[in-house]
Design a protein around this motif. Structure first.
Motif, PDB file in Angstrom:
ATOM      1  N   THR A  21       0.861  -1.181   0.000  1.00  0.00           N
ATOM      2  CA  THR A  21       0.000   0.000   0.000  1.00  0.00           C
ATOM      3  C   THR A  21       0.896   1.228   0.000  1.00  0.00           C
ATOM      4  OG1 THR A  21      -1.920   1.041   1.031  1.00  0.00           O
ATOM      5  CG2 THR A  21      -0.278   0.145   2.531  1.00  0.00           C
ATOM      6  N   ASP A  55       0.721   3.449  -3.688  1.00  0.00           N
ATOM      7  CA  ASP A  55      -0.169   2.293  -3.691  1.00  0.00           C
ATOM      8  C   ASP A  55      -0.249   1.752  -5.115  1.00  0.00           C
ATOM      9  OD1 ASP A  55      -2.520   0.611  -3.892  1.00  0.00           O
ATOM     10  OD2 ASP A  55      -3.139   1.425  -1.948  1.00  0.00           O
ATOM     11  N   GLY A 103      -4.914   7.202   0.566  1.00  0.00           N
ATOM     12  CA  GLY A 103      -4.298   5.903   0.375  1.00  0.00           C
ATOM     13  C   GLY A 103      -4.379   5.230   1.740  1.00  0.00           C
TER      14      GLY A 103
END
Length: 227
Positions: A21, A55, A103
């Motif tokens: 991520t 990400d 994110g």
């Protein structure tokens, strides 16, 4: 020239899933260019400094927008992003506003980061705009106002919804749900349909619901900066 501090995550692990991520490109690129084109000076920072993790899901053809396409061709901004300054070195008095792209990464590091908490409280306490989009309102989790109450208490706010988190299948993976946290902290939370643009401003506090809301957040931030 007005100066805005962009705070990016340094966290790249999606819980225990083994997936990566970081920050969402659109939520960085759209506000970055909107402010840059308006003559605002933008400084990039992250807890660890250097290149913040992107990400991978935000770096796909399906997630592309005019802003992300511009970023792909913009070697100067890519270089700037690769060399973010360490968050611990940042001082509120040197900037006019602070902005957090989302994110999933920020839920792990920035939500708990003492330097981030200190900066947000300092900006807000000194009458400077604080702006967040998508998951980034999650970084307000431990922030307080001058009365010692949660910063979002009694404030109109939005952020990534429980339904949107369920739609991406990460409800059980994230350390907390943004919508639930904002409500628990006393925020007057509102939202629109999944993935629709929505941003809300309450005084100096600006929040956006999801990636499609990033330009709206930047527009509201610009209006405050030009007051």
């Amino acid at each position: 020239m007005k100066k805005v501090l962009f705070v990016l995550t340094s966290h790249n692990q999606l819980g225990d899933t083994g997936e990566k991520t970081g920050f969402w490109i659109e939520e960085f690129a759209a506000p970055y260019y909107k402010l840059l084109d308006a003559g605002i000076q933008v400084t990039l920072t992250s807890p660890k400094g250097g290149q913040p993790p992107i990400d991978p899901k935000s770096d796909t053809p399906g997630s592309a927008t005019p802003a992300t396409e511009r970023f792909k061709k913009d070697k100067e901004t890519q270089e700037k992003l690769a060399n973010t300054v360490m968050l611990s070195l940042m001082k509120e008095k040197e900037f006019d506003a602070i902005f957090y792209p989302g994110g999933h990464g920020p839920l792990w590091d920035l939500a708990e980061d003492k330097n981030s908490i200190r900066l947000i409280e300092s900006f807000y306490g000194n009458n400077k705009p604080v702006a967040f989009v998508c998951h980034a309102p999650g970084v307000l989790r431990h922030t307080h106002n001058t009365l010692g109450e949660p910063l979002v208490k009694g404030k109109k706010v939005t952020g990534f919804t429980n339904e949107e988190e369920a739609a991406v299948g990460l409800t059980k993976v994230v350390p907390f749900l943004v919508e639930d946290m904002l409500k628990e902290n006393g925020g007057e939370y509102s939202k629109v349909a999944n993935w629709q643009p929505y941003a809300i401003q309450d005084g100096l506090l600006i929040t956006g619901q999801n990636p499609t809301s990033s330009e709206l957040v930047a527009d509201k931030l610009l209006q405050l900066l030009h007051k």
